[in-house]
Write an enzyme that holds these catalytic residues in place. Sequence first.
Site, mmCIF file in Angstrom:
data_model
loop_
_atom_site.group_PDB
_atom_site.id
_atom_site.type_symbol
_atom_site.label_atom_id
_atom_site.label_comp_id
_atom_site.label_asym_id
_atom_site.label_seq_id
_atom_site.Cartn_x
_atom_site.Cartn_y
_atom_site.Cartn_z
ATOM 1 N N TYR A 109 0.857 -1.192 0.000
ATOM 2 C CA TYR A 109 0.000 0.000 0.000
ATOM 3 C C TYR A 109 0.890 1.238 0.000
ATOM 4 C CZ TYR A 109 -3.122 3.698 1.522
ATOM 5 O OH TYR A 109 -3.823 4.869 1.604
ATOM 6 N N GLU A 197 -3.286 7.664 -4.271
ATOM 7 C CA GLU A 197 -3.199 6.362 -3.613
ATOM 8 C C GLU A 197 -2.923 5.259 -4.630
ATOM 9 O OE1 GLU A 197 -5.862 4.797 -0.123
ATOM 10 O OE2 GLU A 197 -6.794 4.143 -2.003
#
Length: 386
Positions: A109, A197
């Site tokens: 992530y 993101e």
Amino acid sequence: MNLHEYQAKQVFSAYGIPVPAGKVAASAEEAIAAAEGLGGEVWVVKAQVHAGGRGKAGGVKLARDTQSVGNAAAAMLGSRLVTKQTGAEGLPIERVYVEQGSKIEREIYLSMTLNRELGQIALVGSAAGGMDIEEVAATEPEKITTVNIHPAAGLQPYQCRRMGFALGLSGAQIGEFQKIAMALYKLYLEKDASLVEVNPLIVTAEGSLVALDAKINIDANAIYRQERLALMRDESQEDPMELKASQHDLNYVSLDGDIACMVNGAGLAMATMDLIKLHGGSPANFLDVGGGATAERVTVAFNLILSNPRVKAILVNIFGGIVRCDLIAEGVITAVRNVGVKVPVVVRLEGTNADKAREMLASSGLQVIAAADLTDAAQKVVSAAR
């Protein structure tokens, strides 16, 4: 303003961030043609909606032949995808993204957002990337690493290396990661982003880093500087009431309650909603009409909040500093008469020309409930809604 994944990946590519080859499609036939054009033996068909959690909700399908690509696209297009982030009504799927399959060794992530406590951009990463990152953040926050970037210095190579090591990368991967992180930082600044993101950033079977997903949110206050990105706006993905409010320069957010709020000033609006909750009610919306509210804007606001069938009562809470209370009272009277308000309206006005405003409301002949202060207003509107 949010971008779709396929749009975000176009931006990523322009900044040199590696992404899998893919094409957007608006029909099953286009999806099949996209797969044939991309080549390969495995493809992924992804629903294009402004929400996370698509995989768990059936919005991401693996296909091993072109007919399966078409079938997956046909099943998605024209339907609504319901995820944890959309609510029960879901979001419409008008396009799918067909992408070449990737050989995934592991998932990471990575994001860049604003640390509001420090007033600095933060690079956030976790070796436990993938669909369950929210659960990781809630139950194992120690697995998430944050690097705060001083605005005077910008993102530094040593910070990239620190994050890379924390993510379990080594060797040539550290150099790759540094290029990606630097590119994300440049993108964040130049595109006026509020969030960038990558979930997941994958390590492929060959050991390379590839952005398998992409999310970009643009600061709405800076969208006037991003003309090309503004053209990518997809209004079908936005709440219709919030969209209508934005067209009249009203700050509106839909909520799940039954007491509509019309307030001037974001802080006062938050306090108003808190007091409604404190006294047992539930707000139906956040609505800030702004410091320059006029009778016309108040009428628009009334029309907007009354378009919500759940609304059982309305609380108007105005502090007249820049805006005069008598103008707000005029707007309330006009709206109640013209719109045909069928639910109780509680009004609390304080500030410039407040006495005159109260006289106007009292002599209007309308069933408007006056409140002495904010607590009184909250109690009365909760009682009225019941």
